[in-house]
Structure formats: C-alpha cells, structure tokens
Enzyme design. Structure first.
Site, short mmCIF file in Angstrom:
data_model
loop_
_atom_site.label_atom_id
_atom_site.label_comp_id
_atom_site.label_asym_id
_atom_site.label_seq_id
_atom_site.Cartn_x
_atom_site.Cartn_y
_atom_site.Cartn_z
N GLU A 61 0.78 -1.31 0.00
CA GLU A 61 -0.01 -0.04 0.05
C GLU A 61 0.98 1.22 0.01
OE1 GLU A 61 -2.81 -0.17 -0.49
OE2 GLU A 61 -3.70 -2.20 0.10
N HIS A 66 -2.60 2.01 8.70
CA HIS A 66 -3.80 1.25 8.05
C HIS A 66 -3.89 -0.13 8.78
CE1 HIS A 66 -6.42 -0.87 5.42
NE2 HIS A 66 -5.59 -1.77 5.10
N HIS A 87 -6.94 -3.40 10.13
CA HIS A 87 -8.43 -3.89 9.93
C HIS A 87 -8.80 -4.12 11.14
CE1 HIS A 87 -5.92 -6.40 6.51
NE2 HIS A 87 -6.12 -5.24 6.31
N HIS A 104 -12.97 -3.69 4.60
CA HIS A 104 -11.34 -3.96 4.61
C HIS A 104 -10.90 -3.60 5.83
CE1 HIS A 104 -7.51 -3.79 1.86
NE2 HIS A 104 -7.31 -3.65 3.18
#
EC number: 4.1.2.19
Length: 274
Positions: free
Chosen positions: A117, A141, A143, A212
């Site tokens: 990413e 980032h 989850h 996501h």
C-alpha cells in the site's frame, strides 16, 4: 554514532505494531504503517545503513516527497514479528531527488519490499503534509474489526457514518471533529485506491475502506493509533447497541454543538445535520 535499533522511531514502530496486533487489528500480514522522518533524525544512524542501497522505482511519481525519509512496515510481514526482528520486518527508505524511486538504506534483511500500500501511503502523506502544514507524519492502516462490521450494515456516506460514531462515544467529536471519509470498495495495493484515499484525506484524518479496514493520519504514532482506537471503540459500542435492538436515546445535535464549543473544535457541518 548510535545504533539504529535503539532509535526512538524504531522503538516507536515496535510498540505501535505490537499494540495493533494485540488489539486484533492486524492478523497475519494485515495492516501497514509509514512514518515520515527528518534528515537530522536519521543522520546519527548512518553507520547502520547499507553501503549500497537498493533502488526501487515507484509505481506513481511522488515529486512532492523528494528526498524525504520514511520508516515503513514491509510487504507480507507480520506485525506480531516486528518486535522479534525489526530489521527483517521494517524498512528505512529515502525517496529520490526526482520523486521517481526510493532507496532502501536499512531493514528487510531477508529481502522484499515496503508495504504493497505504499502508493496509498505516499499519496496520503502528500495531502496530509499540505493540510497540516507538515505536522502530520504518520499514515496507519489496519483491519479494525468493528469499523469493518459497521460498513456492512450502515450507509456508506461520510456524514451519516461520522454522526453514528460521534454518538457512540462522547469523546469522538473531540478527537475527530473532521469526521470520517469513505471510499468505495476497491482492489487494495493499487494506485487507484491510493488516489481515492488521498482525496478523502484532504478533509478527514480517518478514511474507511469498506469491508476491509481503516486509514488514519496524525503527527505521531501515538496520535494515529489513538485516533483509530477511539473510532474503533465507538464502532464496538454501536455494534453492541444495534445487536440490542438499536438506540432508545442518544447524544443530540444540540449536545454535540455544546461539546464542540467546550473543547474549541469545529465539527464537520454535514455530520451535525445528518
């Protein structure tokens, strides 16, 4: 010269990745973090750098980040392993002076690349640097379980989703008055999802990837972690509220306005009216 493993940024990344794994947000190789560093912060550790750094072309040029340094989690690396072997799972890189590539100066001792990413991180860094006057240095980032769960049952619209989270916990409006942005579901690891995320980052320090995970930005690792942690806690509360039949009462618009006034923040107007 000092040993890089004892640096504040390596130790900070170890703590952040460990905390996130223990939260259950980063199973297997899920999640990624990038921390923008200043040249004077990495200079004391040059003796630990590779004599011949490996150069990698960027999939999308980033001239705005020319010569910038970043500490990044590696692609395919498990957060739970960072504290066991940071040199294998992290990477210190510098963007080239034309913004077309980057050099790997330390880390990834078994080979590999920074997070898949990276394009999303770099595009978001560019935007958050602009809107924060350079103070935002972290893109994170993960989850986050309950935020993902809510993306299946709530309307995927910035204002109403923000309002739901603000009502889930009193501190939320104070911690993220700019609300949460949402992008459509997209294939991860692409320049396209990076562009969409960066567009939302112009207005919001939190961006939801439906089904996501979540992206967060902040000045420090603690700030970015705390931002996501606060939103996820509210999402957990709302998941429980919905499972018990929904709200019977909640924080009103007038109360949210009073809260914003007390803590001197400017709340996202559309969320107040949602």
């Amino acid at each position: 010269m000092q040993a890089i493993l004892s640096s504040w940024f390596i130790q900070g990344m170890i703590k952040a990745t460990s905390d996130m794994w223990h939260k259950g947000w980063d199973e297997r190789n899920g999640g990624n973090i990038s921390l923008r560093l200043l040249a004077e912060e990495v200079e004391p550790y040059r003796r630990d750098f590779y004599q011949q750094p490996r150069k990698v072309e960027l999939t999308q040029p980033a001239p705005e980040l020319a010569n910038s340094w970043f500490l990044v989690t590696g692609s395919g690396k498990f957060f739970r392993n960072v504290e066991l072997n940071p040199a294998e799972n992290l990477v210190l890189l510098q963007v080239s002076n034309d913004g077309m590539a980057y050099d790997i100066h330390w880390g990834l001792t078994q080979g590999g690349l920074p997070t898949s990413e990276l394009a999303a991180h770099f595009q978001s860094h560019i935007v958050r640097m602009q809107v924060s006057g350079g103070t935002n240095r972290v893109i994170m980032h993960c989850h986050a379980t309950n935020l993902i769960a809510l993306s299946y049952v709530q309307k995927l619209e910035n204002a109403s989703f923000t309002r739901l989270l603000w009502e889930g916990s009193t501190e939320c409006l104070v911690v993220f008055p700019d609300g949460i942005g949402i992008v459509p579901w997209m294939v991860p690891g692409t320049d396209g999802i990076g562009t969409q995320t960066a567009e939302q980052m112009r207005e919001h320090s939190l961006v939801l990837w439906p089904f996501h995970g979540i992206f967060g930005s902040g000045p420090t690792l603690d700030d970015a972690f705390g931002l996501i942690d606060t939103a996820e806690k509210s999402a957990e509360i709302m998941v429980k509220v919905l499972s018990m039949g929904g709200k019977k009462q909640t924080i009103s618009r007038e109360q949210l306005i009073a809260l914003a006034a007390r803590f001197d923040v400017t709340p996202m107007a559309a969320a107040l009216d949602a």
